[in-house]
Design an enzyme around this catalytic site. Structure first.
Site, PDB file in Angstrom:
ATOM      1  N   GLU A   1      -0.438  -9.375  -0.922  1.00 22.03           N
ATOM      2  CA  GLU A   1      -1.859  -9.693  -0.723  1.00 22.03           C
ATOM      3  C   GLU A   1      -2.615  -9.680  -2.055  1.00 22.03           C
ATOM      4  O   GLU A   1      -3.500 -10.493  -2.284  1.00 22.03           O
ATOM      5  CB  GLU A   1      -2.465  -8.696   0.274  1.00 22.03           C
ATOM      6  CG  GLU A   1      -1.931  -8.930   1.692  1.00 22.03           C
ATOM      7  CD  GLU A   1      -2.279  -7.826   2.672  1.00 22.03           C
ATOM      8  OE1 GLU A   1      -2.063  -6.641   2.324  1.00 22.03           O
ATOM      9  OE2 GLU A   1      -2.750  -8.123   3.783  1.00 22.03           O
TER      10      GLU A   1
ATOM     11  N   ALA B   1       0.862  -1.175   0.000  1.00 20.63           N
ATOM     12  CA  ALA B   1       0.000   0.000   0.000  1.00 20.63           C
ATOM     13  C   ALA B   1       0.902   1.230   0.000  1.00 20.63           C
ATOM     14  O   ALA B   1       2.058   1.160   0.417  1.00 20.63           O
ATOM     15  CB  ALA B   1      -0.869  -0.017   1.247  1.00 20.63           C
TER      16      ALA B   1
ATOM     17  N   GLY C   1       0.574  -5.097   0.776  1.00 19.92           N
ATOM     18  CA  GLY C   1      -0.592  -5.164  -0.103  1.00 19.92           C
ATOM     19  C   GLY C   1      -0.257  -5.783  -1.461  1.00 19.92           C
ATOM     20  O   GLY C   1      -1.124  -6.365  -2.118  1.00 19.92           O
TER      21      GLY C   1
HETATM   22  N1  CO8 Z   1       4.624   3.216  -0.517  1.00 18.87           N
HETATM   23  C1  CO8 Z   1       5.019   4.369  -1.065  1.00 18.87           C
HETATM   24  N2  CO8 Z   1       6.205   4.524  -1.707  1.00 18.87           N
HETATM   25  C2  CO8 Z   1       6.982   3.434  -1.809  1.00 18.87           C
HETATM   26  C3  CO8 Z   1       6.610   2.192  -1.261  1.00 18.87           C
HETATM   27  C4  CO8 Z   1       5.363   2.102  -0.582  1.00 18.87           C
HETATM   28  N3  CO8 Z   1       4.894   0.958  -0.078  1.00 18.87           N
HETATM   29  N4  CO8 Z   1       7.603   1.302  -1.504  1.00 18.87           N
HETATM   30  C5  CO8 Z   1       8.556   1.972  -2.196  1.00 18.87           C
HETATM   31  N5  CO8 Z   1       8.186   3.252  -2.375  1.00 18.87           N
HETATM   32  C6  CO8 Z   1       8.924   4.307  -3.063  1.00 18.87           C
HETATM   33  C7  CO8 Z   1      10.086   4.795  -2.216  1.00 18.87           C
HETATM   34  O1  CO8 Z   1       9.647   5.739  -1.272  1.00 18.87           O
HETATM   35  C8  CO8 Z   1      10.993   5.381  -3.276  1.00 18.87           C
HETATM   36  O2  CO8 Z   1      10.471   6.638  -3.653  1.00 18.87           O
HETATM   37  P1  CO8 Z   1      11.509   7.901  -3.847  1.00 18.87           P
HETATM   38  O3  CO8 Z   1      12.399   7.475  -4.999  1.00 18.87           O
HETATM   39  O4  CO8 Z   1      10.603   9.032  -4.181  1.00 18.87           O
HETATM   40  O5  CO8 Z   1      12.249   8.024  -2.562  1.00 18.87           O
HETATM   41  C9  CO8 Z   1      10.794   4.452  -4.463  1.00 18.87           C
HETATM   42  O6  CO8 Z   1       9.542   3.772  -4.226  1.00 18.87           O
HETATM   43  C10 CO8 Z   1      11.875   3.412  -4.574  1.00 18.87           C
HETATM   44  O7  CO8 Z   1      11.976   2.740  -3.332  1.00 18.87           O
HETATM   45  P2  CO8 Z   1      13.367   2.570  -2.544  1.00 18.87           P
HETATM   46  O8  CO8 Z   1      14.274   3.691  -2.841  1.00 18.87           O
HETATM   47  O9  CO8 Z   1      13.022   2.317  -1.092  1.00 18.87           O
HETATM   48  O10 CO8 Z   1      13.909   1.232  -3.234  1.00 18.87           O
HETATM   49  P3  CO8 Z   1      14.877   0.132  -2.633  1.00 18.87           P
HETATM   50  O11 CO8 Z   1      15.195  -0.773  -3.762  1.00 18.87           O
HETATM   51  O12 CO8 Z   1      15.972   0.761  -1.842  1.00 18.87           O
HETATM   52  O13 CO8 Z   1      13.960  -0.660  -1.542  1.00 18.87           O
HETATM   53  C11 CO8 Z   1      11.974  -1.798  -0.802  1.00 18.87           C
HETATM   54  C12 CO8 Z   1      12.874  -1.427  -1.992  1.00 18.87           C
HETATM   55  C13 CO8 Z   1      12.703  -2.771   0.137  1.00 18.87           C
HETATM   56  C14 CO8 Z   1      10.746  -2.505  -1.395  1.00 18.87           C
HETATM   57  C15 CO8 Z   1      11.562  -0.537  -0.012  1.00 18.87           C
HETATM   58  O14 CO8 Z   1      11.078   0.423  -0.935  1.00 18.87           O
HETATM   59  C16 CO8 Z   1      10.479  -0.773   0.998  1.00 18.87           C
HETATM   60  O15 CO8 Z   1      10.744  -1.291   2.085  1.00 18.87           O
HETATM   61  N6  CO8 Z   1       9.212  -0.385   0.693  1.00 18.87           N
HETATM   62  C17 CO8 Z   1       8.116  -0.484   1.609  1.00 18.87           C
HETATM   63  C18 CO8 Z   1       7.610  -1.903   1.712  1.00 18.87           C
HETATM   64  C19 CO8 Z   1       6.477  -2.002   2.712  1.00 18.87           C
HETATM   65  O16 CO8 Z   1       6.639  -1.727   3.883  1.00 18.87           O
HETATM   66  N7  CO8 Z   1       5.281  -2.422   2.239  1.00 18.87           N
HETATM   67  C20 CO8 Z   1       4.122  -2.560   3.071  1.00 18.87           C
HETATM   68  C21 CO8 Z   1       3.305  -1.322   3.042  1.00 18.87           C
HETATM   69  S1  CO8 Z   1       1.940  -1.358   4.164  1.00 18.87           S
HETATM   70  C22 CO8 Z   1       0.804  -2.307   3.361  1.00 18.87           C
HETATM   71  O17 CO8 Z   1       0.999  -2.771   2.276  1.00 18.87           O
HETATM   72  C23 CO8 Z   1      -0.491  -2.510   4.077  1.00 18.87           C
HETATM   73  C24 CO8 Z   1      -1.404  -3.397   3.241  1.00 18.87           C
HETATM   74  C25 CO8 Z   1      -2.807  -3.410   3.784  1.00 18.87           C
HETATM   75  C26 CO8 Z   1      -3.698  -2.445   3.042  1.00 18.87           C
HETATM   76  C27 CO8 Z   1      -3.770  -2.673   1.547  1.00 18.87           C
HETATM   77  C28 CO8 Z   1      -4.454  -1.470   0.863  1.00 18.87           C
HETATM   78  C29 CO8 Z   1      -3.890  -1.170  -0.524  1.00 18.87           C
END
Ligand code: CO8
Length: 259
Positions: free
Chosen positions: A113, A67, A110
């Site tokens: 999921e 998400a 998500g």
């Molecule tokens: N939301 C928003 N932006 C994101 C997300 C995210 N989940 N994941 C990555 N991005 C963005 C980053 O902020 C970054 O943006 P910017 O370049 O503007 O800084 C860009 O994508 C690239 O990401 P990274 O620089 O972090 O890339 P890396 O290769 O270093 O890392 C990762 C990749 C490990 C995937 C890292 O981005 C990460 O940990 N992301 C978050 C993962 C996470 O925690 N997901 C769970 C989110 S909560 C959730 O899903 C709840 C679900 C229940 C509800 C469902 C409703 C839809």
């Protein structure tokens, strides 16, 4: 209106449609607009008689990284309740046609999921599945605690949900979460191939069989068997049943019409 965060391809000849999540700059993070577009696209494809199976993919780097955290970070519980984002998930869950997820790179939160909401998953060897919500102070909210547990069992699901650890495509295959692992260059092709294999079957039988398999998740064995039998009998009202069985007897390939 054209969707902003999706690319939709339709192969009329093979009856397979392909929806690509297209928000690469945010690793396909599932914001409200993307999910709403996905709901609308699936509703339209579900109603289109030319379409018999749908492949859902992201890109090589990410299926979806969860998400959209930016969109959720400042929300209160009441905001979340009022936004009711899960109504789109509930609508997507109602898709009758088979959905095949083609996953490469991250399928997290998500994103994992959403892949699990699909009926089958083809993954590239770079795919990583995870429920890392615990690391940002929350927990899975779109079915992760339920579908993951049913797919891979309590011990492994508990570890993924409580530690946020990602699993590899090979681990996911061994655990029964996904159907196949391919080299990264082939994951989409393989998913489309699987979709085509399903799309030559009777579309009615496919829909009713999907419905019956899903029934196994929320009913007792007795109830599920009853449901299965009802759909089995119902298919004898279809022309495809006559055609399928007649073609077998005449030793030829059937031509299914979905009637
Ligand atoms: N939301 C928003 N932006 C994101 C997300 C995210 N989940 N994941 C990555 N991005 C963005 C980053 O902020 C970054 O943006 P910017 O370049 O503007 O800084 C860009 O994508 C690239 O990401 P990274 O620089 O972090 O890339 P890396 O290769 O270093 O890392 C990762 C990749 C490990 C995937 C890292 O981005 C990460 O940990 N992301 C978050 C993962 C996470 O925690 N997901 C769970 C989110 S909560 C959730 O899903 C709840 C679900 C229940 C509800 C469902 C409703 C839809």
């Amino acid at each position: 209106m054209q969707p902003e965060f999706l690319i939709i391809h339709q192969q009329v000849a093979t009856h397979v449609a392909h929806i690509q999540l297209n928000r690469p700059e945010a690793l396909n993070a599932l914001n409200l607009q993307l999910m709403s577009e996905l709901k609308d696209a699936l509703k339209a494809l579900d109603a289109d008689p030319q379409v018999r199976a749908v492949v859902l993919s992201g890109n090589e780097k990410a299926f979806a990284a969860g998400a959209d955290i930016t969109q959720m970070a400042g929300k209160s519980a009441i905001d979340m309740y009022n936004t009711d984002q899960f109504s789109t998930w509930d609508a997507i869950k109602k898709t009758k046609k088979p959905l095949i997820a083609a996953v490469s790179g991250f399928a997290l939160g998500g994103g994992c999921e959403l892949a699990m909401l699909c009926d089958m998953i083809v993954a590239s060897e770079t795919a990583r599945f995870g429920q890392p919500e615990i690391k940002i102070g929350v927990m899975p909210g779109a079915g992760g605690t339920q579908r993951l547990t049913r797919a891979i069992g309590k011990a492994r699901a508990m570890e993924m949900v409580l530690t946020g650890r990602f699993i590899t495509a090979e681990e996911a295959l061994a655990a029964g979460l996904i159907n196949r692992v391919t080299p990264v260059a082939l994951y989409l092709e393989e998913a489309v191939k699987l979709a085509k294999e399903v799309a030559v079957m009777s579309p009615l039988a496919v829909k009713m069989a999907k419905e019956a398999v899903l029934k196994a998740f929320d009913s007792s064995l007795e109830e599920g068997l009853h449901f299965e039998r009802r759909n089995f009998y119902l298919l004898f009202a279809s022309e495809d049943q006559k055609e399928g069985m007649q073609a077998f007897l005449e030793k030829r390939a059937p031509a299914f019409k979905g009637e």
